[in-house]
Scaffold this motif. Sequence first.
Motif, PDB file in Angstrom:
ATOM      1  N   ARG A 300       0.780  -1.231   0.000  1.00 33.28           N
ATOM      2  CA  ARG A 300       0.000   0.000   0.000  1.00 33.28           C
ATOM      3  C   ARG A 300       0.815   1.287   0.000  1.00 33.28           C
ATOM      4  NH1 ARG A 300      -5.423  -0.719  -1.242  1.00 33.28           N
ATOM      5  NH2 ARG A 300      -6.266  -2.523  -0.151  1.00 33.28           N
ATOM      6  N   LEU A 301       2.021   1.247   0.564  1.00 27.87           N
ATOM      7  CA  LEU A 301       2.733   2.492   0.816  1.00 27.87           C
ATOM      8  C   LEU A 301       4.045   2.639   0.064  1.00 27.87           C
ATOM      9  CD1 LEU A 301       2.194   2.688   4.688  1.00 27.87           C
ATOM     10  CD2 LEU A 301       0.828   3.757   2.894  1.00 27.87           C
ATOM     11  N   ALA A 302       4.558   1.552  -0.506  1.00 23.69           N
ATOM     12  CA  ALA A 302       5.841   1.632  -1.211  1.00 23.69           C
ATOM     13  C   ALA A 302       5.744   2.639  -2.346  1.00 23.69           C
ATOM     14  CB  ALA A 302       6.224   0.260  -1.755  1.00 23.69           C
ATOM     15  N   GLY A 303       6.734   3.511  -2.437  1.00 24.36           N
ATOM     16  CA  GLY A 303       6.725   4.557  -3.444  1.00 24.36           C
ATOM     17  C   GLY A 303       6.034   5.815  -2.990  1.00 24.36           C
ATOM     18  N   LYS A 304       5.247   5.714  -1.925  1.00 26.55           N
ATOM     19  CA  LYS A 304       4.537   6.869  -1.372  1.00 26.55           C
ATOM     20  C   LYS A 304       5.098   7.272  -0.028  1.00 26.55           C
ATOM     21  CE  LYS A 304       1.165   9.833  -0.553  1.00 26.55           C
ATOM     22  NZ  LYS A 304       1.097  11.151  -1.217  1.00 26.55           N
ATOM     23  N   ALA A 305       5.537   6.298   0.758  1.00 25.03           N
ATOM     24  CA  ALA A 305       5.937   6.568   2.143  1.00 25.03           C
ATOM     25  C   ALA A 305       7.399   6.257   2.378  1.00 25.03           C
ATOM     26  CB  ALA A 305       5.073   5.749   3.106  1.00 25.03           C
ATOM     27  N   ILE A 306       7.950   6.890   3.388  1.00 26.20           N
ATOM     28  CA  ILE A 306       9.288   6.581   3.890  1.00 26.20           C
ATOM     29  C   ILE A 306       9.148   5.466   4.915  1.00 26.20           C
ATOM     30  CG2 ILE A 306      11.269   7.480   5.155  1.00 26.20           C
ATOM     31  CD1 ILE A 306      10.480  10.278   4.166  1.00 26.20           C
TER      32      ILE A 306
END
Length: 455
Positions: A300-306
């Motif tokens: 869900r978060l890879a590429g969007k979140a640290i």
Amino acid sequence: MTPLMDCLRHAAPSLQTQLLAVQQAASLTQMVLAAWRLGLAVGLLVVREVLAQRAKAPTLWPNCPHCGTPLRSKGMVPRQLTTLLGVLLWQRRVARCPKHCKIGLIAPLDTELGLTPHQQTSDELKQLCCALAVFVPFATVTTLLSRLLPVAVSPTAIWCWVQEKGAVAMARLSTELEQLAQGQPPTPEPLSEDHAALPLVLGADGVMVPFRRTAGSPKGRIVWREVKVAILARLGRHTQRNGQTVVRLERRRLVAVLGDMDALKPRLWLEALRQGLQSARVVVWLSDGGRGFWRFFAERLAGKAIGILDFYHAAQHLWEVAATWLDGRTKSAREWFVKVRHQLRHGSPESVFEELVRALEWEGLPAGAQATLRRVYNYLEHHRAHLDYAKFKELGLPLGSGMVESACKWLIQQRFKGVGMRWSEDGFNHLLHLRLAWVNGRFDTLFALEASPNS
């Protein structure tokens, strides 16, 4: 006698005892407590008078919902309700179908006031009891209320109201999850410009809760089950009086479920969308090394979140190496651990990997120690992109998952792990959803439906 006291004495002779108690109070504390009881009695009289006035208003009788015949008035019938003010008694007009349809007595004033036919307790009293039950055991709620109100409420009644409102919260969540699965994301909560500019941090952890082995019976050994807890918050910065700047969590929201990470994922994603994940300028995922947590990050978060691996969790693995390879009781083990921990914390993860490689190449390394070193090396290698703690610190981001552990402590441990507590699944879930509604600022909406009979 003051004009106000004199007015009350003449207007409401039934208040003589309470008025006399205020006048004869020996201390200010006794006076305030007596005045508190007087205020409740006055409020009860005022509400009763207003209800009596409304009951005298002309009534437009509807038709029978079964046969369509106009209802026929049956005169005034008493009604009783336990409220915050005490036991309230009043009369209102009722009607019945002249053709004897099985619709019972129809009381338009009850409908206007938002009351159900067999309701015995007012909504505001239920709401207060449920709010207190969010924090303390049901028996304690009963004790607290007995010191404040002129009514007695049993722990069993409070338990029933918690189940009722918890079921409402669960049904609402189920509907939202179904809508999300069908491609209907939730409406994001309104954000101020200041909050919208702050980083959004997410994290998750698990905590064990004691349950009954057999439903409906406290007998048998405790069964420990895991509850997954997630936190979402905006990272604000606050300057203290000494000039030091600290990170502070703002707009904190919690998600929890009795189950595994697969059960938590849709709930966490729903709340993330509600908290403005799609529009957040910076998103941070902070967690220990649980595989389920990082699968959620990858999905869900890879590429969007640290992604940040909890620093203390990573350091714990390094100590495991020191304890296995150099014997944790030795000075050399402690010195090696302090060195690599410092390298990891201050931006030299590559140096840490070099140290692990040297340890693996150490001549005479026992097979058990070699297996431990290899496992830790692979583990940290898997999280290599999540170990740049010096950079994270420069960005003002947290390095440890203390915020998640704190959420687990408040949400779960403080209420569900008291001495002697063992829960049924239904009892736990209903109270859990009330606590979630409270911390997420949605508690009052569980009772808003009762404010309007047409809702």
